[in-house]
Design an enzyme around this catalytic site. Structure first.
Site, PDB file in Angstrom:
ATOM      1  N   CYS A   2       0.825  -1.205   0.000  1.00  0.00           N
ATOM      2  CA  CYS A   2       0.000   0.000   0.000  1.00  0.00           C
ATOM      3  C   CYS A   2       0.862   1.259   0.000  1.00  0.00           C
ATOM      4  CB  CYS A   2      -0.879   0.012   1.230  1.00  0.00           C
ATOM      5  SG  CYS A   2      -1.929  -1.429   1.352  1.00  0.00           S
ATOM      6  N   TRP A  76      -2.879  -2.806  -1.585  1.00  0.00           N
ATOM      7  CA  TRP A  76      -2.493  -4.184  -1.868  1.00  0.00           C
ATOM      8  C   TRP A  76      -3.308  -5.024  -0.886  1.00  0.00           C
ATOM      9  CZ3 TRP A  76       0.043  -8.338   0.574  1.00  0.00           C
ATOM     10  CH2 TRP A  76       0.618  -9.292  -0.282  1.00  0.00           C
ATOM     11  N   GLY A 103      -0.859  -0.700   6.636  1.00  0.00           N
ATOM     12  CA  GLY A 103      -0.629  -1.486   7.852  1.00  0.00           C
ATOM     13  C   GLY A 103      -1.827  -2.378   8.125  1.00  0.00           C
ATOM     14  N   GLU A 485      18.796 -17.711  -6.074  1.00  0.00           N
ATOM     15  CA  GLU A 485      18.392 -16.378  -6.511  1.00  0.00           C
ATOM     16  C   GLU A 485      17.953 -16.381  -7.983  1.00  0.00           C
ATOM     17  OE1 GLU A 485      17.488 -13.788  -5.222  1.00  0.00           O
ATOM     18  OE2 GLU A 485      17.778 -12.182  -6.659  1.00  0.00           O
ATOM     19  N   LYS A 489      14.280 -15.272  -9.290  1.00  0.00           N
ATOM     20  CA  LYS A 489      14.080 -14.233 -10.313  1.00  0.00           C
ATOM     21  C   LYS A 489      13.151 -14.755 -11.399  1.00  0.00           C
ATOM     22  CE  LYS A 489      14.974 -11.365  -8.709  1.00  0.00           C
ATOM     23  NZ  LYS A 489      15.497 -11.278  -7.394  1.00  0.00           N
ATOM     24  N   GLU A 492       9.431 -15.284 -10.063  1.00  0.00           N
ATOM     25  CA  GLU A 492       8.611 -14.129  -9.660  1.00  0.00           C
ATOM     26  C   GLU A 492       8.193 -13.253 -10.829  1.00  0.00           C
ATOM     27  OE1 GLU A 492      10.289 -11.496  -6.690  1.00  0.00           O
ATOM     28  OE2 GLU A 492      12.253 -11.557  -7.617  1.00  0.00           O
ATOM     29  N   HIS A 508      19.352 -36.625  -5.099  1.00  0.00           N
ATOM     30  CA  HIS A 508      18.531 -37.087  -3.973  1.00  0.00           C
ATOM     31  C   HIS A 508      17.057 -36.772  -4.201  1.00  0.00           C
ATOM     32  CE1 HIS A 508      22.134 -38.134  -1.787  1.00  0.00           C
ATOM     33  NE2 HIS A 508      22.627 -36.940  -2.084  1.00  0.00           N
ATOM     34  N   LYS A 607       6.721  -4.512  -3.688  1.00  0.00           N
ATOM     35  CA  LYS A 607       8.149  -4.186  -3.555  1.00  0.00           C
ATOM     36  C   LYS A 607       8.596  -4.252  -2.106  1.00  0.00           C
ATOM     37  CE  LYS A 607      12.195  -2.958  -4.881  1.00  0.00           C
ATOM     38  NZ  LYS A 607      13.003  -4.079  -5.374  1.00  0.00           N
TER      39      LYS A 607
HETATM   40  O1  M6R Z   1      13.144  -5.076   1.200  1.00  0.00           O
HETATM   41  P1  M6R Z   1      13.634  -6.446   1.570  1.00  0.00           P
HETATM   42  O2  M6R Z   1      14.986  -6.723   1.063  1.00  0.00           O
HETATM   43  O3  M6R Z   1      13.518  -6.723   3.032  1.00  0.00           O
HETATM   44  O4  M6R Z   1      12.636  -7.427   0.825  1.00  0.00           O
HETATM   45  C1  M6R Z   1      12.715  -8.809   1.004  1.00  0.00           C
HETATM   46  C2  M6R Z   1      11.898  -9.540  -0.039  1.00  0.00           C
HETATM   47  O5  M6R Z   1      10.555  -9.185   0.060  1.00  0.00           O
HETATM   48  C3  M6R Z   1      12.397  -9.241  -1.458  1.00  0.00           C
HETATM   49  O6  M6R Z   1      13.752  -9.520  -1.595  1.00  0.00           O
HETATM   50  C4  M6R Z   1      11.610 -10.063  -2.488  1.00  0.00           C
HETATM   51  O7  M6R Z   1      11.901 -11.415  -2.351  1.00  0.00           O
HETATM   52  C5  M6R Z   1      11.904  -9.569  -3.904  1.00  0.00           C
HETATM   53  N1  M6R Z   1      10.703  -9.533  -4.680  1.00  0.00           N
HETATM   54  C6  M6R Z   1      12.874 -10.413  -4.615  1.00  0.00           C
HETATM   55  O8  M6R Z   1      13.108 -10.022  -5.923  1.00  0.00           O
END
Ligand code: M6R
Length: 612
Positions: A2, A76, A103, A485, A489, A492, A508, A607
């Site tokens: 939000c 959101w 919140g 990672e 990527k 997502e 395994h 984000k």
């Molecule tokens: O702002 P932060 O680094 O604490 O965020 C953590 C995760 O929410 C963030 O890394 C999320 O996994 C991203 N979308 C990854 O690309």
């Protein structure tokens, strides 16, 4: 997640709030709304599901929705679906007071029940609507908006960043925060309220970051910050030190691509001024620790979520290898609820790009409650995590807009690697190693640039896997977290199911999935365990798997079993992740783009995850 934008000044609030909301789109949202007090003194509220553009469609032309006071919100969904009724602003029964809220109000059910018994009529499924009614309830008794907001907030359990307007007071915005960021922007004869400075930076760089339990009342002429107990708070005005261009795409199609290409600079910014060539070591002054305190660290627990968790895992490999200090890496959401064991001599490090992730913040608070020193590695200056830690290191990656974190990851890894060298040099690591490390690190930005030159080649590879339904990423040692990672990527932003594995674990279980259709993306660099990973890849090849290999430049032998090879420059082991992740970021980006997906705002994601 939000977002909040508010304006009070001499200009028309509507286009300013709408523009601000557009700047917050990157955070992820599914409905939006705006309330203004028009020139007649009437409260006008507009809400729509979908994007800001959908909200604009239902709104009258800006000149017909003129008012100097306005608040807006991107929602959101947490409590209730993303419908018009659930979108913010929420209004009180008398249609006088409008509230936007970030919140979660945890005791909303109880409050709602009480208010309904008093005759209030609710129209949404949200927890937030309770605030509009509660403030309305106190306003009826007090006829003072600031007092009504404070009285209401005293009854609330949970987290909030709110902005409130009332048609009886057209020249007033009241805003407050607890656990959810809120910022006052100070312009020339005008003020802004926002949850994220990106929304207002085109108007002003002078800001005040509100603290928990603070309430600001803003009029056209002035503002006053008090705490919930009515004591006046003397606030510090900060200057934002980044430019509007950093939140614009420029010539790039997407923010994510721009941010991938910014990495030569962002990585350099993460180590600039932190290298001590004289002593062949590293300086991290923000940690506020003496050499003895560093030497007395017996254990490190690193806490993070998502991509930051992956960089933390690389930090574990680096610190354990260079400093021989045991490192545990925890998901913040698990740490906070599991009654963690924190032995004496432990320090906790929280890693977060946004500095606002709810689980990470809660874990930080839990660790501090236990008397442990907590340090932060964050990107956003003045963020909650940056403020609540005992010390920390900013990664200086610059604003990251793409929901898929890229440049923040490499900057976090850079800082964690610096920490590994610093701790190592405090203990037993030889100056010759320190010197070699500094030399190699300085070459990393150019080496990233060289990898970026393969952009078109990587897009062609992406074209061959864009219709896959699954993908497997393999790596070992320092590159195992990079495999995780890479998989994150891809999933997502392209919605292709992907898993990351330490390569030897494959036999395994995951080996059962391998066939000619599933791409296996393997990081097989020339290092101490090169031969091991080559054997693992032979196992994939023997089952007709199609392998895309990230290999060290000059290594021809990987051609034998790879459908495609992406070569990257050589570097020392601990720095490999800074290079090996770049082709994986590009691969994920191009797959998503070729699938014509919304790369910067993938579905369901936000984000900055400011709710549990
Ligand atoms: O702002 P932060 O680094 O604490 O965020 C953590 C995760 O929410 C963030 O890394 C999320 O996994 C991203 N979308 C990854 O690309």
């Amino acid at each position: 997640m939000c977002g909040i934008v508010g304006y009070l000044g001499k200009r028309n609030a509507t286009p300013i709030v709408i523009e601000g909301l557009k700047r917050l789109e990157y955070r992820g949202y599914d409905s939006a709304g705006l309330a203004i007090i028009d020139t007649e003194g009437d409260l006008k509220v507009f809400r729509e599901e979908g994007k800001i553009i959908d909200l604009e469609r239902i709104m009258p032309a800006p000149e017909k929705s003129f008012g100097n006071t306005g608040i807006g919100h991107t929602r959101w969904a947490t409590h209730g679906e993303p419908t018009v009724a659930n979108a913010h602003p929420h209004i009180c029964c008398r249609n006088q007071i409008a509230v936007v809220h970030n919140g979660i109000i945890e005791n909303y059910k109880l409050l709602k029940k009480k208010l309904i018994s008093e005759g209030h009529i609710f129209v949404s499924d949200t927890d937030s609507e309770v605030l509009a009614h509660l403030i309305g309830y106190f306003y009826e008794a007090e006829h003072d908006l600031v007092t009504a907001v404070k009285e209401a907030l005293k009854l609330v359990e949970g987290t909030y960043g709110i902005a409130v307007i009332c048609s009886d007071n057209p020249d007033l915005i009241v805003a407050a925060r607890k656990g959810s960021p809120l910022i006052l922007g100070i312009g020339n004869d005008e003020f802004f309220i926002t949850s994220d400075v990106s929304a207002i930076i085109i108007h002003t760089k002078k800001v005040i970051y509100l603290h928990d339990d603070e309430v600001v009342s803003v009029t056209k002429e002035n503002f006053e910050i008090t705490n919930i107990d009515n004591e006046v708070v003397k606030a510090k005005i900060s200057e934002i030190d980044w430019e509007v261009s950093s939140i614009e795409k420029g010539d790039f199609k997407h923010f994510m691509l721009k941010e991938i290409f910014e990495q030569p600079t962002s990585v350099e910014n993460a180590f600039r001024g932190r290298l001590d060539h004289k002593l062949s070591t590293v300086k991290l002054g923000g940690l506020n620790m003496t050499p003895d305190e560093f030497r007395n660290i017996e254990k490190i627990q690193i806490i993070a979520c998502g991509t930051s968790w992956h960089s933390a895992l690389i930090g574990k490999y680096v610190i354990e290898s260079l400093a021989r200090i045991s490192v545990e890496v925890e998901y913040a959401s698990e740490f906070r609820y599991k009654n963690p064991i924190i032995p004496p001599g432990t320090i906790v490090i929280v890693v977060s790009q946004s500095g606002e992730t709810a689980d990470t913040l809660a874990a930080l608070r839990e660790a501090r409650t236990r008397g442990v020193k907590v340090f932060g590695i964050t990107n956003v200056i003045g963020s909650s995590i940056a403020r609540e830690t005992d010390g920390g290191v900013y990664i200086h990656a610059g604003t990251e807009i793409g929901v898929a974190s890229t440049k923040a990851f490499t900057s976090q890894v850079t800082v964690l690697t610096l920490l590994g060298v610093l701790l190592g040099r405090m203990k037993h690591l030889a100056p010759t190693y320190g010197k070699k490390f500094l030399e190699e690190l300085k070459m990393i930005p150019n080496k990233i640039s060289e990898i970026l030159e393969n952009n078109h080649y990587i897009r062609n590879i992406a074209d061959t896997i864009k219709s896959s339904t699954n993908a497997l990423y393999l790596g070992r040692g320092f590159n195992y977290p990079v495999a995780l990672e890479g998989a994150l990527k891809l999933k997502e932003i392209s919605y292709i199911h992907a898993e990351g594995y330490p390569a030897a674990e494959m036999k395994h279980g995951p080996i059962a999935l391998i066939d000619k259709n599933m791409p296996v993306i393997a990081i097989a660099l020339k290092d101490e365990i090169y031969d091991k990973i080559i054997s693992n890849l032979a196992e994939v090849k023997a089952r007709n798997g199609r392998i895309i290999t990230i290999a060290t430049r000059g290594d021809d032998s990987v051609q034998d079993f790879s459908e495609n090879v992406i070569y990257i420059p050589e570097t020392i082991d601990v720095l490999q992740p800074l290079l090996s992740v770049v082709p994986l970021q590009l691969l994920a980006y191009h797959v998503a783009d070729l699938r014509e997906l919304n790369v910067d705002q993938p579905r369901n994601l936000a984000k900055s995850v400011t709710v549990e």
